[in-house]
Motif scaffolding. Structure first.
Motif, mmCIF file in Angstrom:
data_model
loop_
_atom_site.group_PDB
_atom_site.id
_atom_site.type_symbol
_atom_site.label_atom_id
_atom_site.label_comp_id
_atom_site.label_asym_id
_atom_site.label_seq_id
_atom_site.Cartn_x
_atom_site.Cartn_y
_atom_site.Cartn_z
ATOM 1 N N TYR A 8 0.839 -1.203 0.000
ATOM 2 C CA TYR A 8 0.000 0.000 0.000
ATOM 3 C C TYR A 8 0.874 1.253 0.000
ATOM 4 O O TYR A 8 0.627 2.195 -0.744
ATOM 5 C CB TYR A 8 -0.936 -0.012 1.210
ATOM 6 C CG TYR A 8 -1.818 1.204 1.311
ATOM 7 C CD1 TYR A 8 -2.939 1.349 0.506
ATOM 8 C CD2 TYR A 8 -1.519 2.234 2.196
ATOM 9 C CE1 TYR A 8 -3.743 2.469 0.587
ATOM 10 C CE2 TYR A 8 -2.311 3.364 2.284
ATOM 11 C CZ TYR A 8 -3.425 3.465 1.478
ATOM 12 O OH TYR A 8 -4.217 4.580 1.556
ATOM 13 N N SER A 9 1.896 1.278 0.835
ATOM 14 C CA SER A 9 2.795 2.438 0.911
ATOM 15 C C SER A 9 3.552 2.633 -0.394
ATOM 16 O O SER A 9 3.711 3.765 -0.869
ATOM 17 C CB SER A 9 3.791 2.262 2.060
ATOM 18 O OG SER A 9 3.114 2.228 3.288
ATOM 19 N N SER A 12 1.069 3.878 -3.085
ATOM 20 C CA SER A 12 0.679 5.257 -2.773
ATOM 21 C C SER A 12 1.811 6.230 -3.063
ATOM 22 O O SER A 12 1.596 7.307 -3.630
ATOM 23 C CB SER A 12 0.267 5.381 -1.305
ATOM 24 O OG SER A 12 -0.851 4.588 -1.053
ATOM 25 N N THR A 13 3.028 5.870 -2.704
ATOM 26 C CA THR A 13 4.180 6.733 -2.951
ATOM 27 C C THR A 13 4.426 6.880 -4.451
ATOM 28 O O THR A 13 4.692 7.987 -4.944
ATOM 29 C CB THR A 13 5.436 6.163 -2.263
ATOM 30 O OG1 THR A 13 5.176 6.036 -0.857
ATOM 31 C CG2 THR A 13 6.642 7.056 -2.489
ATOM 32 N N LEU A 15 2.208 6.557 -6.926
ATOM 33 C CA LEU A 15 1.151 7.382 -7.523
ATOM 34 C C LEU A 15 1.311 8.859 -7.152
ATOM 35 O O LEU A 15 1.080 9.738 -7.985
ATOM 36 C CB LEU A 15 -0.219 6.863 -7.103
ATOM 37 C CG LEU A 15 -0.648 5.538 -7.735
ATOM 38 C CD1 LEU A 15 -1.972 5.071 -7.136
ATOM 39 C CD2 LEU A 15 -0.755 5.660 -9.240
ATOM 40 N N ALA A 16 1.707 9.124 -5.919
ATOM 41 C CA ALA A 16 1.925 10.515 -5.494
ATOM 42 C C ALA A 16 3.083 11.138 -6.267
ATOM 43 O O ALA A 16 2.988 12.293 -6.714
ATOM 44 C CB ALA A 16 2.185 10.572 -3.991
#
Length: 188
Positions: A8-9, A12-13, A15-16
């Motif tokens: 997940y991290s 998320s990282t 995509l950010a």
């Protein structure tokens, strides 16, 4: 559980970082371009298209046509190039393709006209002219008995506090209509 957090991290990282690099690459200021285009991962593809381009459009395009019956020209009528958008067009605007084609066609005619020093043979054989000619003769309703049509391109300059200035860009030759084109276009 711990493996899911890592995945997940990481997602998320990633995509950010992608979102930030996309926004940085589209900013009018070009100071981030070299940073994004370097390294083994090259985040910035070439060519770099800005949201508003280097020269955003500030003029209005107007397309007018008139029918000609037995040598007598009717008054000019405007074809709405960019119709009003519905409220949901921000997310879904499937009806934008036809106006986009029409605007692109007008731009092709203007560019060929400018590049060819108004050489009518070159202009009338350009793809933009041929598309617009076919559009006018098959999709636009014409006056009964009209044997020719003609179109004109205008550019409007809206400026705050100034009167609306209109500049003619191009007027076509008389385009022959097929005898059945008035009835066929009116039925659409």
């Amino acid at each position: 559980m711990n493996g899911q957090r890592v995945v997940y991290s990481a997602v998320s990282t990633g995509l950010a970082a992608w979102l930030v690099s996309t926004v940085a690459g589209q900013l009018p200021d070009q100071r981030f371009d070299r940073l994004l285009a370097r390294g083994p991962f090259r985040l910035l593809p070439a060519p770099n298209w800005r949201f508003f381009g280097p020269n955003p459009g500030v003029d209005d395009a107007h397309l007018l046509y008139r029918d000609i019956t037995a040598g007598t020209a009717a008054p000019w009528k405007e074809i709405e190039v960019t119709p009003d958008r519905p409220w949901y067009a921000l997310a879904w605007n499937a009806g934008n393709r036809a106006p986009k084609v029409l605007l692109d066609t007008l731009q092709v005619i203007i560019k060929v006209s400018n590049d060819s020093c108004a050489d009518m043979v070159r202009i009338t054989s350009s793809p933009g002219y041929l598309i617009l000619r076919d559009y006018l003769t098959t999709r636009i309703p014409h006056d009964p008995g009209a044997d020719h049509t003609q179109f004109m391109l205008l550019r409007g300059h809206p400026e705050r506090g100034q009167p609306y200035a209109v500049e003619p860009l191009f007027a076509s030759r008389h385009i022959p209509l097929r005898p059945d084109s008035s009835a066929a276009a009116a039925a659409r």
